[in-house]
Write a protein that holds these residues in place. Structure first.
Motif, PDB file in Angstrom:
ATOM      1  N   THR A   1      10.286 -22.093 128.426  1.00  0.00           N
ATOM      2  CA  THR A   1       9.146 -21.783 129.282  1.00  0.00           C
ATOM      3  C   THR A   1       8.353 -20.615 128.698  1.00  0.00           C
ATOM      4  O   THR A   1       8.777 -19.970 127.748  1.00  0.00           O
ATOM      5  CB  THR A   1       9.623 -21.425 130.699  1.00  0.00           C
ATOM      6  N   GLY A   2       7.213 -20.352 129.322  1.00  0.00           N
ATOM      7  CA  GLY A   2       6.408 -19.199 128.931  1.00  0.00           C
ATOM      8  C   GLY A   2       5.662 -19.358 127.629  1.00  0.00           C
ATOM      9  O   GLY A   2       5.229 -18.363 127.038  1.00  0.00           O
ATOM     10  N   ILE A   3       5.468 -20.580 127.158  1.00  0.00           N
ATOM     11  CA  ILE A   3       4.713 -20.805 125.924  1.00  0.00           C
ATOM     12  C   ILE A   3       3.230 -20.562 126.184  1.00  0.00           C
ATOM     13  O   ILE A   3       2.672 -21.067 127.159  1.00  0.00           O
ATOM     14  CB  ILE A   3       4.910 -22.247 125.409  1.00  0.00           C
ATOM     15  N   GLU A   4       2.587 -19.789 125.335  1.00  0.00           N
ATOM     16  CA  GLU A   4       1.145 -19.562 125.467  1.00  0.00           C
ATOM     17  C   GLU A   4       0.428 -20.140 124.254  1.00  0.00           C
ATOM     18  O   GLU A   4       0.758 -19.818 123.109  1.00  0.00           O
ATOM     19  CB  GLU A   4       0.821 -18.078 125.591  1.00  0.00           C
ATOM     20  N   LEU A   5      -0.543 -20.989 124.519  1.00  0.00           N
ATOM     21  CA  LEU A   5      -1.392 -21.560 123.483  1.00  0.00           C
ATOM     22  C   LEU A   5      -2.787 -20.973 123.664  1.00  0.00           C
ATOM     23  O   LEU A   5      -3.480 -21.277 124.638  1.00  0.00           O
ATOM     24  CB  LEU A   5      -1.433 -23.088 123.600  1.00  0.00           C
ATOM     25  N   ARG A   6      -3.184 -20.100 122.735  1.00  0.00           N
ATOM     26  CA  ARG A   6      -4.455 -19.400 122.872  1.00  0.00           C
ATOM     27  C   ARG A   6      -5.546 -20.112 122.081  1.00  0.00           C
ATOM     28  O   ARG A   6      -5.435 -20.320 120.867  1.00  0.00           O
ATOM     29  CB  ARG A   6      -4.341 -17.958 122.403  1.00  0.00           C
ATOM     30  N   LEU A   7      -6.621 -20.472 122.780  1.00  0.00           N
ATOM     31  CA  LEU A   7      -7.732 -21.185 122.168  1.00  0.00           C
ATOM     32  C   LEU A   7      -8.636 -20.240 121.391  1.00  0.00           C
ATOM     33  O   LEU A   7      -8.906 -19.114 121.823  1.00  0.00           O
ATOM     34  CB  LEU A   7      -8.549 -21.902 123.242  1.00  0.00           C
ATOM     35  N   SER A   8      -9.123 -20.714 120.245  1.00  0.00           N
ATOM     36  CA  SER A   8     -10.076 -19.975 119.426  1.00  0.00           C
ATOM     37  C   SER A   8     -11.194 -20.919 119.002  1.00  0.00           C
ATOM     38  O   SER A   8     -10.990 -22.140 118.914  1.00  0.00           O
ATOM     39  CB  SER A   8      -9.403 -19.389 118.183  1.00  0.00           C
ATOM     40  N   PRO A   9     -12.385 -20.382 118.724  1.00  0.00           N
ATOM     41  CA  PRO A   9     -13.493 -21.251 118.290  1.00  0.00           C
ATOM     42  C   PRO A   9     -13.145 -21.957 116.981  1.00  0.00           C
ATOM     43  O   PRO A   9     -12.440 -21.421 116.127  1.00  0.00           O
ATOM     44  CB  PRO A   9     -14.660 -20.276 118.092  1.00  0.00           C
ATOM     45  N   MET A  10     -13.676 -23.157 116.828  1.00  0.00           N
ATOM     46  CA  MET A  10     -13.508 -23.904 115.594  1.00  0.00           C
ATOM     47  C   MET A  10     -14.678 -23.624 114.660  1.00  0.00           C
ATOM     48  O   MET A  10     -15.696 -23.043 115.058  1.00  0.00           O
ATOM     49  CB  MET A  10     -13.371 -25.397 115.902  1.00  0.00           C
ATOM     50  N   ALA A  11     -14.538 -24.018 113.414  1.00  0.00           N
ATOM     51  CA  ALA A  11     -15.534 -23.714 112.388  1.00  0.00           C
ATOM     52  C   ALA A  11     -16.619 -24.790 112.343  1.00  0.00           C
ATOM     53  O   ALA A  11     -16.491 -25.864 112.946  1.00  0.00           O
ATOM     54  CB  ALA A  11     -14.850 -23.580 111.034  1.00  0.00           C
ATOM     55  N   SER A  12     -17.682 -24.510 111.588  1.00  0.00           N
ATOM     56  CA  SER A  12     -18.778 -25.469 111.443  1.00  0.00           C
ATOM     57  C   SER A  12     -19.470 -25.283 110.099  1.00  0.00           C
ATOM     58  O   SER A  12     -19.381 -24.223 109.468  1.00  0.00           O
ATOM     59  CB  SER A  12     -19.796 -25.318 112.575  1.00  0.00           C
ATOM     60  N   ILE A  13     -20.156 -26.339 109.659  1.00  0.00           N
ATOM     61  CA  ILE A  13     -20.954 -26.331 108.431  1.00  0.00           C
ATOM     62  C   ILE A  13     -22.313 -26.913 108.777  1.00  0.00           C
ATOM     63  O   ILE A  13     -22.391 -27.982 109.405  1.00  0.00           O
ATOM     64  CB  ILE A  13     -20.313 -27.177 107.317  1.00  0.00           C
ATOM     65  N   GLU A  14     -23.387 -26.237 108.386  1.00  0.00           N
ATOM     66  CA  GLU A  14     -24.708 -26.798 108.626  1.00  0.00           C
ATOM     67  C   GLU A  14     -25.598 -26.650 107.405  1.00  0.00           C
ATOM     68  O   GLU A  14     -25.387 -25.768 106.566  1.00  0.00           O
ATOM     69  CB  GLU A  14     -25.360 -26.173 109.853  1.00  0.00           C
ATOM     70  N   GLY A  15     -26.561 -27.557 107.306  1.00  0.00           N
ATOM     71  CA  GLY A  15     -27.446 -27.547 106.154  1.00  0.00           C
ATOM     72  C   GLY A  15     -28.487 -28.637 106.273  1.00  0.00           C
ATOM     73  O   GLY A  15     -28.871 -29.036 107.369  1.00  0.00           O
ATOM     74  N   ARG A  16     -28.913 -29.152 105.126  1.00  0.00           N
ATOM     75  CA  ARG A  16     -29.966 -30.177 105.144  1.00  0.00           C
ATOM     76  C   ARG A  16     -29.758 -31.173 104.003  1.00  0.00           C
ATOM     77  O   ARG A  16     -29.079 -30.887 103.011  1.00  0.00           O
ATOM     78  CB  ARG A  16     -31.348 -29.533 105.012  1.00  0.00           C
ATOM     79  N   ILE A  17     -30.357 -32.340 104.188  1.00  0.00           N
ATOM     80  CA  ILE A  17     -30.339 -33.403 103.193  1.00  0.00           C
ATOM     81  C   ILE A  17     -31.664 -33.370 102.430  1.00  0.00           C
ATOM     82  O   ILE A  17     -32.736 -33.303 103.040  1.00  0.00           O
ATOM     83  CB  ILE A  17     -30.167 -34.788 103.846  1.00  0.00           C
TER      84      ILE A  17
END
Length: 576
Positions: free
Chosen positions: A328-344
Motif C-alpha cells: 500500500t501507499g504507492i504514489e505515482l506522481r504525474l509530470s508533463p510529457m515532452a513535445s517537438i514542433e516545427g514546420r514542413i
C-alpha cells in the motif's frame, strides 16, 4: 427596368456567382475513400460497421464517420477534406483484425484510396469453471492471455487478454482469438477495470487446469477452430492488493485536471499488462487499487491526457514486489510529457515527377518513435506512437512524448516525395544545425523542442520485389528482414537512405527513397525475436550501419534507382 432594379439584379448575380465558385472550390477540396471488408479467404463481410477517423494536429480526432458494408463488403465515405484518415472495423461474427505492432504508427488512408480490409476468423476457447467441490462458479471472469503467436514467437508488451464471464452452469466461451498460444485463467487481474464483480475477485488467479502461472498449461488456438474442454478448477487461494494514489497534474487547466488517470499494471520483466484501472482526481484522494494479485514482481505507471490532447502527463514507472502480503501507499506522481514542433518545407523542383499530382501538405503524417534501449522497463516500452498531421501552413507539433531518444518518422502522401533532411536550428547564430535523423532527438520530461525543419524533395524512387531461393525447390526462412543499403560511400551515414522491412511470404517493397545506388540484403529473423513490436532499425547506430554495408556489398546485389523510377517485380535470390 429602372437603374435601382438593374443594380439589384447585377448584385444578386455577382453574389450567386461568388457562392457558386466557393461551393465548387470547396467541392474540389473534398473527396471519397472507398473500400471493402473481406475474410481472409476473400469472402465479403456484409453488415459490418466501418469507422473513419481523421488525423489532425492533435493526433486522431474524436469525431468520426461510420458506414455499413453492403452484401459485397463494400463501404464508401464521401465529402472528405484532404487529410489522412484511420479506418477501424468492428469485430463481428468472430472475425478479428490483425494485431498492430505496439510501437508502430497506424495505417493511414487518403481521399481517392480504395482500402482492402481483411479480417481473420478467430479461434475459440471454451470450458467450464468449478469450485473444489465441483459446483459451478457463476459470473466470474475468465481471461485468455496470448503469449506466443502462430509462429511461436513471444508476444509481449500489449493488451493480450480477452475476458468473458461464466454463465449459470459455470461455462465460458471466449471467441475472436488470433492464432497462437494462450494461458487461460480465472480471476485474472485483467478484470480489475470492471470492478469487483463476484465474491472471488480477491482470490489469486487460477490457471488452466488448476495451477499457478509458473506451471500453467498452454492452450493452442487455430483460426476458425473451437478448442473445448479447457476446464478450470478454482484453487481458492487469497491474493494480495497493490494500492496507492496518483499525485501531480496541477500543470493542466482546471477542466483538464478533472480528466481520468489511467493506471497500468505489468509483470516484470516479462512486460505483460495484467491490469488496468482509473483514478479520477478528487475521488478518494486519487486512489487506485489492484486486487487478487499473486506473489511476484510488478511495474506500475500512470498517465493522464487532457481533452485537447496536448497536455498529457505521465508518471515514472514504479517497481513493486509482492511477497506474502499487500503493498500500500504507492504514489505515482504525474509530470508533463515532452513535445517537438516545427514546420514542413517542400522544395520547389523544376523536374518534378508529376507536377499536376501535387498533394496537400496536410495529407502527410508524422510520428516520433522512441528509440528502445536494452535496459528499458516494460512500462517505458508500453506505448503506441501517436500520428499527427501538419496544418495548411506545414506547421506541426508532436506532443505527449516520453523522455528518451526519439526519431521523427513520416508517412508521405505521394510516392514521388522523399525526406531530404530533418534538422533543428541552433540556439544561437553561431550554433550549428543538428541532423536529427542521424543523432535523434533526446528529450527530457516536459521538454519542448521547437525550430525543427523537415525538408521534402520531389523525384523519389521505389522498388517492389520478391525473394526466391537460389536453390531449386529450396525453402525460405519463415521470417526475413530485407535491408535497402546505400552503395555510395558519400551516403554511408545518411540514415534516410537506409530502409528495412519484415516479410513472411518473401515479398518486399521500399518507397519514398532518394535516387541513387543501393544494395539489397535479406537476413533471417531470430526465433526469439518478439513479433508484436518493430525492432530498432539497425541503421540508427553507426556500428550497425557499418556492418550492414559490409554484408550488403558482399552480396553483389547493387542496383541504381533513378529519379521517379518505380522498379517492379525485382527478384532477390536467397542462399547459395
Amino acid at each position: 427596368m429602372n437603374s435601382l432594379s438593374s443594380f439589384r439584379l447585377i448584385f444578386i448575380t455577382l453574389v450567386l456567382s461568388a457562392l457558386s465558385f466557393t461551393a465548387n472550390a470547396q467541392q474540389q477540396l473534398r473527396g471519397t475513400i472507398t473500400g471493402r471488408v473481406v475474410a481472409d479467404d476473400g469472402t465479403p463481410l456484409s453488415s459490418t460497421t466501418v469507422m473513419l477517423y481523421p488525423i489532425t494536429s492533435n493526433a486522431i480526432g474524436n469525431s468520426y464517420k461510420t458506414a455499413l458494408t453492403d452484401e459485397e463488403g463494400n463501404f464508401r465515405f464521401t465529402g472528405l477534406p484532404q487529410r489522412p484518415y484511420v479506418i477501424n472495423v468492428t469485430e463481428a461474427r468472430g472475425y478479428v483484425q490483425p494485431s498492430r505492432l505496439l510501437n508502430s504508427p497506424v495505417q493511414t488512408y487518403r481521399i481517392g484510396d480504395n482500402a482492402m480490409i481483411r479480417l481473420t476468423r478467430g479461434g475459440v476457447i471454451t470450458g467450464r469453471v468449478t469450485q473444489a467441490n465441483g459446483e459451478p462458479m457463476i459470473s466470474v471472469y475468465v481471461s485468455a492471455i496470448r503469449i506466443r503467436d502462430s509462429e511461436g514467437a513471444p508476444v509481449r508488451n500489449q493488451v493480450n487478454y480477452r475476458l468473458r464471464m461464466t454463465d449459470d452452469r459455470g461455462v465460458y466461451r471466449i471467441y475472436g482469438l488470433p492464432s497462437g498460444s494462450y494461458l487461460v485463467a480465472i480471476n485474472s487481474t485483467g478484470a480489475s477495470l470492471y470492478g469487483n464483480q463476484s465474491p472471488y475477485d480477491g482470490d489469486a488467479p487460477t490457471y488452466y487446469p488448476s495451477t499457478t502461472r509458473d506451471t500453467a498449461t498452454e492452450v493452442q488456438v487455430t483460426a476458425g477452430v473451437e478448442t473445448s474442454g479447457i476446464d478450470i478448477r478454482h484453487r481458492s487461494e487469497p491474493g494480495h492488493v497493490i494500492s496507492g494514489k496518483v499525485s501531480g497534474g496541477s500543470e493542466l487547466s482546471v477542466g483538464a485536471a478533472r480528466y481520468l488517470s489511467n493506471i497500468s499494471l505489468m509483470t516484470y520483466p516479462a512486460g505483460m499488462q495484467v491490469g488496468v484501472t482509473v483514478s479520477r482526481p478528487g475521488d478518494t484522494n486519487n486512489g487506485f487499487s489492484f486486487v487478487g494479485l499473486p506473489d511476484g514482481e510488478y511495474e506500475l505507471i500512470a498517465e493522464r491526457g487532457s481533452p485537447a490532447g496536448e497536455s498529457s502527463l505521465r508518471s515514472e514507472s514504479r517497481r513493486v514486489t509482492v511477497r506474502g502480503g499487500d503493498v500500500t501507499g504507492i504514489e505515482l506522481r504525474l509530470s508533463p510529457m515532452a513535445s517537438i514542433e516545427g514546420r514542413i518545407v517542400i522544395e520547389s523542383t523544376p523536374t518534378a515527377c508529376d507536377p499536376k499530382a501535387r498533394p496537400s501538405v496536410e495529407e502527410l503524417t508524422l510520428t516520433a518513435r522512441r528509440e528502445e534501449k536494452p535496459n528499458d522497463s516494460p512500462a517505458q516500452l508500453f506505448r503506441y506512437p501517436a500520428s499527427h498531421a501538419p496544418n495548411e501552413k506545414g506547421e506541426f507539433k508532436l506532443h505527449s512524448l516520453t523522455a528518451g531518444q526519439h526519431r521523427i518518422e513520416t508517412n508521405l502522401p505521394s510516392v514521388t516525395w522523399y525526406i531530404k533532411s530533418v534538422t533543428s536550428a541552433g540556439t544561437s547564430a553561431k550554433s550549428a544545425t543538428t541532423d536529427l535523423i542521424r543523432s535523434g532527438v533526446v528529450l527530457k520530461s516536459g521538454e519542448k523542442l521547437s525550430g525543427v525543419t523537415i525538408t521534402i524533395a520531389d523525384g523519389a524512387a521505389g522498388i517492389h520485389g520478391k525473394i526466391v531461393s537460389a536453390k531449386e525447390g529450396g525453402k525460405l526462412p519463415s521470417r526475413l528482414r530485407v535491408h535497402l543499403v546505400p552503395a555510395e560511400p558519400t551516403a554511408a551515414d545518411d540514415v534516410l537512405r537506409y530502409g528495412e522491412t519484415l516479410t513472411s511470404d518473401g515479398s518486399f517493397a521500399f518507397a519514398n527513397f532518394a535516387p541513387g545506388k543501393y544494395w539489397l540484403l535479406a537476413k533471417p529473423v531470430a526465433d526469439s525475436e518478439a513479433s508484436d513490436r518493430l525492432p530498432t532499425p539497425v541503421a540508427w547506430e553507426s556500428v550497425g550501419r557499418g556492418k550492414l554495408r559490409k554484408e550488403a556489398e558482399a552480396t553483389k546485389t547493387e542496383l541504381e534507382l533513378k529519379p521517379c523510377q518505380r522498379v517492379k517485380d525485382h527478384v532477390l535470390r536467397w542462399g547459395r
